[in-house]
Design a protein around this motif. Sequence first.
Motif, PDB file in Angstrom:
ATOM      1  N   THR A  47       2.127  -6.007 -14.905  1.00  0.00           N
ATOM      2  CA  THR A  47       1.932  -5.029 -15.972  1.00  0.00           C
ATOM      3  C   THR A  47       0.801  -4.073 -15.616  1.00  0.00           C
ATOM      4  O   THR A  47       0.903  -2.866 -15.851  1.00  0.00           O
ATOM      5  N   ALA A  48      -0.272  -4.589 -15.036  1.00  0.00           N
ATOM      6  CA  ALA A  48      -1.385  -3.731 -14.615  1.00  0.00           C
ATOM      7  C   ALA A  48      -0.922  -2.701 -13.589  1.00  0.00           C
ATOM      8  O   ALA A  48      -1.282  -1.518 -13.677  1.00  0.00           O
ATOM      9  N   CYS A  49      -0.102  -3.135 -12.635  1.00  0.00           N
ATOM     10  CA  CYS A  49       0.427  -2.202 -11.631  1.00  0.00           C
ATOM     11  C   CYS A  49       1.249  -1.095 -12.287  1.00  0.00           C
ATOM     12  O   CYS A  49       1.105   0.080 -11.954  1.00  0.00           O
ATOM     13  N   ALA A  50       2.106  -1.473 -13.226  1.00  0.00           N
ATOM     14  CA  ALA A  50       2.962  -0.488 -13.894  1.00  0.00           C
ATOM     15  C   ALA A  50       2.143   0.475 -14.740  1.00  0.00           C
ATOM     16  O   ALA A  50       2.383   1.693 -14.735  1.00  0.00           O
ATOM     17  N   VAL A  51       1.159  -0.040 -15.475  1.00  0.00           N
ATOM     18  CA  VAL A  51       0.332   0.807 -16.338  1.00  0.00           C
ATOM     19  C   VAL A  51      -0.492   1.784 -15.500  1.00  0.00           C
ATOM     20  O   VAL A  51      -0.579   2.975 -15.817  1.00  0.00           O
ATOM     21  N   LEU A  52      -1.079   1.301 -14.408  1.00  0.00           N
ATOM     22  CA  LEU A  52      -1.883   2.189 -13.563  1.00  0.00           C
ATOM     23  C   LEU A  52      -1.016   3.179 -12.795  1.00  0.00           C
ATOM     24  O   LEU A  52      -1.438   4.310 -12.548  1.00  0.00           O
ATOM     25  N   ASP A  53       0.193   2.771 -12.442  1.00  0.00           N
ATOM     26  CA  ASP A  53       1.111   3.704 -11.799  1.00  0.00           C
ATOM     27  C   ASP A  53       1.448   4.855 -12.750  1.00  0.00           C
ATOM     28  O   ASP A  53       1.445   6.018 -12.357  1.00  0.00           O
ATOM     29  N   ARG A  54       1.718   4.512 -13.997  1.00  0.00           N
ATOM     30  CA  ARG A  54       2.000   5.536 -15.011  1.00  0.00           C
ATOM     31  C   ARG A  54       0.775   6.422 -15.228  1.00  0.00           C
ATOM     32  O   ARG A  54       0.885   7.625 -15.405  1.00  0.00           O
ATOM     33  N   VAL A 124       1.798 -10.759  -0.227  1.00  0.00           N
ATOM     34  CA  VAL A 124       3.193 -10.737  -0.691  1.00  0.00           C
ATOM     35  C   VAL A 124       3.259 -10.787  -2.215  1.00  0.00           C
ATOM     36  O   VAL A 124       4.038 -10.049  -2.837  1.00  0.00           O
ATOM     37  N   LEU A 125       2.429 -11.628  -2.831  1.00  0.00           N
ATOM     38  CA  LEU A 125       2.430 -11.713  -4.289  1.00  0.00           C
ATOM     39  C   LEU A 125       1.989 -10.404  -4.929  1.00  0.00           C
ATOM     40  O   LEU A 125       2.586  -9.951  -5.916  1.00  0.00           O
ATOM     41  N   LEU A 126       0.945  -9.784  -4.388  1.00  0.00           N
ATOM     42  CA  LEU A 126       0.499  -8.503  -4.946  1.00  0.00           C
ATOM     43  C   LEU A 126       1.553  -7.415  -4.759  1.00  0.00           C
ATOM     44  O   LEU A 126       1.790  -6.612  -5.657  1.00  0.00           O
ATOM     45  N   ARG A 127       2.194  -7.408  -3.597  1.00  0.00           N
ATOM     46  CA  ARG A 127       3.247  -6.406  -3.381  1.00  0.00           C
ATOM     47  C   ARG A 127       4.431  -6.659  -4.299  1.00  0.00           C
ATOM     48  O   ARG A 127       5.069  -5.723  -4.767  1.00  0.00           O
ATOM     49  N   ALA A 128       4.722  -7.927  -4.591  1.00  0.00           N
ATOM     50  CA  ALA A 128       5.798  -8.233  -5.540  1.00  0.00           C
ATOM     51  C   ALA A 128       5.428  -7.753  -6.936  1.00  0.00           C
ATOM     52  O   ALA A 128       6.273  -7.215  -7.663  1.00  0.00           O
ATOM     53  N   CYS A 129       4.177  -7.924  -7.318  1.00  0.00           N
ATOM     54  CA  CYS A 129       3.724  -7.454  -8.636  1.00  0.00           C
ATOM     55  C   CYS A 129       3.818  -5.943  -8.742  1.00  0.00           C
ATOM     56  O   CYS A 129       4.073  -5.404  -9.825  1.00  0.00           O
ATOM     57  N   ALA A 130       3.608  -5.250  -7.640  1.00  0.00           N
ATOM     58  CA  ALA A 130       3.636  -3.788  -7.653  1.00  0.00           C
ATOM     59  C   ALA A 130       5.048  -3.218  -7.632  1.00  0.00           C
ATOM     60  O   ALA A 130       5.234  -2.036  -7.875  1.00  0.00           O
ATOM     61  N   ARG A 131       6.024  -4.040  -7.361  1.00  0.00           N
ATOM     62  CA  ARG A 131       7.405  -3.550  -7.287  1.00  0.00           C
ATOM     63  C   ARG A 131       8.029  -3.501  -8.673  1.00  0.00           C
ATOM     64  O   ARG A 131       7.827  -4.397  -9.481  1.00  0.00           O
ATOM     65  N   PRO A 132       8.808  -2.465  -8.953  1.00  0.00           N
ATOM     66  CA  PRO A 132       9.445  -2.356 -10.271  1.00  0.00           C
ATOM     67  C   PRO A 132      10.402  -3.516 -10.569  1.00  0.00           C
ATOM     68  O   PRO A 132      10.629  -3.855 -11.731  1.00  0.00           O
ATOM     69  N   GLU A 133      10.938  -4.145  -9.526  1.00  0.00           N
ATOM     70  CA  GLU A 133      11.870  -5.257  -9.719  1.00  0.00           C
ATOM     71  C   GLU A 133      11.224  -6.445 -10.426  1.00  0.00           C
ATOM     72  O   GLU A 133      11.909  -7.277 -11.016  1.00  0.00           O
ATOM     73  N   LEU A 186      -4.279  -1.278  -8.512  1.00  0.00           N
ATOM     74  CA  LEU A 186      -4.182   0.103  -8.030  1.00  0.00           C
ATOM     75  C   LEU A 186      -3.926   0.130  -6.527  1.00  0.00           C
ATOM     76  O   LEU A 186      -3.106   0.923  -6.038  1.00  0.00           O
ATOM     77  N   ALA A 187      -4.585  -0.755  -5.787  1.00  0.00           N
ATOM     78  CA  ALA A 187      -4.373  -0.830  -4.339  1.00  0.00           C
ATOM     79  C   ALA A 187      -2.939  -1.249  -4.021  1.00  0.00           C
ATOM     80  O   ALA A 187      -2.309  -0.705  -3.104  1.00  0.00           O
ATOM     81  N   ALA A 188      -2.415  -2.202  -4.784  1.00  0.00           N
ATOM     82  CA  ALA A 188      -1.041  -2.651  -4.545  1.00  0.00           C
ATOM     83  C   ALA A 188      -0.044  -1.532  -4.788  1.00  0.00           C
ATOM     84  O   ALA A 188       0.889  -1.332  -4.000  1.00  0.00           O
TER      85      ALA A 188
END
Length: 195
Positions: A47-54, A124-133, A186-188
Amino acid sequence: MPSSATTREPGELTGPRFALFADVLAVGLATAAASLPLITAPAAMSTACAVLDRRVREDAPATAGGYLRALRARLRTGDLLAGAGMLAGGALLLFNALAAGAGLPGAVAFRPALLVVAGLLAVVLLRACARPESATSWRVALRSAAYASVRTPRASLVLLLAVATAAVCAWAYPPLAFLVPGPLALAARATEHHL
């Protein structure tokens, strides 16, 4: 005409770049609080990745309240199963680290290998969190994150350095552990888009 990303409004004490920094810290604090049950950590980071991406792409304000609403809207059984899997993997790594510390034969070579494995799993876990999937299927997100980690090693290395920096900061000054999820998210997202 100057860009709105670099100029201040009349009476504004800080520029937009500082506002992004403040949003990253607020989301990091909200993520840390949402991750306290541990089983919710993957959903909180995703959720943090999605919110910061937005926040970066659409210049939408990223507040702790908005973050918590987004987390509540997306928290589902699959997120809790992902959290349980993360806890099981963490417990296994901890058990192996304790065994190495208790005099396991070959511990001198085993400790660095265990540290490398932990670092790669964190990437890998951070990159998975950053993916929209990750909003719909953690299995798909983890598979694509593992593939992306191998396919783009430079991005993985940058994210590994971010994880190491966050770990050192939290170790040196433990209260920072409550802020590091924001910069890590944000880094992810940045590694998914730019490298």
